[in-house]
Scaffold this active site. Structure first.
Site, short mmCIF file in Angstrom:
data_model
loop_
_atom_site.label_atom_id
_atom_site.label_comp_id
_atom_site.label_asym_id
_atom_site.label_seq_id
_atom_site.Cartn_x
_atom_site.Cartn_y
_atom_site.Cartn_z
N HIS A 65 -15.10 -40.08 -41.11
CA HIS A 65 -15.95 -39.85 -40.53
C HIS A 65 -17.32 -39.45 -40.07
O HIS A 65 -18.02 -39.75 -38.82
CB HIS A 65 -15.33 -38.17 -40.03
CG HIS A 65 -16.20 -36.91 -40.55
ND1 HIS A 65 -15.75 -36.65 -41.34
CD2 HIS A 65 -17.38 -36.73 -40.15
CE1 HIS A 65 -16.65 -35.22 -42.49
NE2 HIS A 65 -17.76 -35.39 -41.55
N ASP A 113 -8.75 -38.51 -43.23
CA ASP A 113 -10.98 -38.83 -43.27
C ASP A 113 -11.03 -39.04 -45.18
O ASP A 113 -11.04 -38.29 -45.52
CB ASP A 113 -11.15 -37.62 -42.83
CG ASP A 113 -12.49 -37.48 -42.69
OD1 ASP A 113 -12.94 -38.54 -42.66
OD2 ASP A 113 -13.09 -35.98 -42.77
N SER A 207 -20.09 -32.85 -45.09
CA SER A 207 -19.27 -33.80 -45.27
C SER A 207 -19.26 -34.82 -46.32
O SER A 207 -20.45 -35.27 -45.96
CB SER A 207 -19.27 -34.49 -43.77
OG SER A 207 -18.73 -33.74 -42.73
#
Length: 263
Positions: A65, A113, A207
């Site tokens: 992402h 992801d 992330s």
């Protein structure tokens, strides 16, 4: 990094891309995590940031992402950093030659992801920049396992940022917790983690960083809940080992002595 709060009914998902943070953690000892990477993703006239980690001298693993944006021009990877705003002599700044997002990645529930970034040149391995191993075969991480996450993300839900690398200890949780709160939680490809005391978590900007358990990267910081810090979800690296190997071959990388990636 990831989010923590009591379990209640309504919730919203939020990916940790951009300026992220570690909540309830501490500043990491300088260069104690030499595998950490800081990614600057240029899309159009704007930049966003994410974490990542070095698994081969010219390959970084991160979250899909982070690069799931239109008009990406390039990705710059900074290795060997502690204070990301300083021009430290230990830092190596390398442009990405290529990057590949898992073909089945979906922003709905952040399924699959995971992303691999191929660097234009190999990183110089030294005391500031090193590789981290990822598990294979029977390398499962179970409920109660003590793990750690590091990143340059936010340090509070009010938006305070950090320039220095911070770290936080998180435990692997019972998957039933995440299955209850995340409609798209997949046991095979995700890990449920967090601190039930609601004082520690990953958040925006963390992330793509590694969930490190027993000195190996078992997960990739993926997503959590918008209004709660507990629990949070990491991508389970072991599930994607065959895909990772396939991409490493596509990157024309060979497993040679001195550049271990798998244990």
């Amino acid at each position: 990094m990831l989010l923590l709060l009591l379990l209640t009914s309504a919730f919203a998902l939020l990916p940790w891309a951009g300026a992220g943070r570690i909540i309830g953690g501490r500043e990491a000892k300088r260069h104690s995590r030499p595998y950490m990477a800081y990614l600057i993703i240029q899309h159009g006239s704007e930049n966003s940031t994410c974490g990542g980690f070095l698994i081969r001298p010219d390959t970084v693993l991160s979250a899909a992402h982070c690069a799931d944006k239109k008009g990406i021009v390039n990705i710059t990877v900074i290795l060997g950093a502690h204070n990301i705003n300083d021009q430290e002599q230990s830092q190596q700044r390398v442009l990405a030659k290529d990057w590949v997002i898992h073909p089945n990645y979906s922003p709905v529930g952040f399924k699959n992801d995971i992303m691999l970034v191929k660097l234009k040149r190999k990183a110089k391995i030294n005391k500031y920049v090193r590789l981290i191993s990822i598990p294979r075969r029977m390398g499962l991480v179970r409920k109660g396992a003590a793990c750690e996450v590091a990143g340059w993300g936010m340090t509070s839900v009010t938006g305070h940022k950090t320039n220095v690398l911070r770290e936080v200890a998180l435990k692997v949780q019972n998957e039933a917790i995440c299955q209850h709160l995340f409609h798209n939680y997949q046991r095979q490809s995700m890990i449920c983690v967090g601190d039930a005391s609601n004082k520690k978590a990953t958040y925006h900007g963390d992330s793509g960083g590694p969930l490190v358990c027993n000195r190996k990267a078992y997960g990739i910081v993926s997503h959590g809940q918008k209004r709660r810090l507990f629990p949070e979800v990491s991508t389970r690296i072991l599930f994607f080992e065959p895909w990772i190997r396939k991409q490493l071959k596509r990157f024309a990388l060979q497993e040679v002595p001195g550049s271990p990636s798998f244990d």
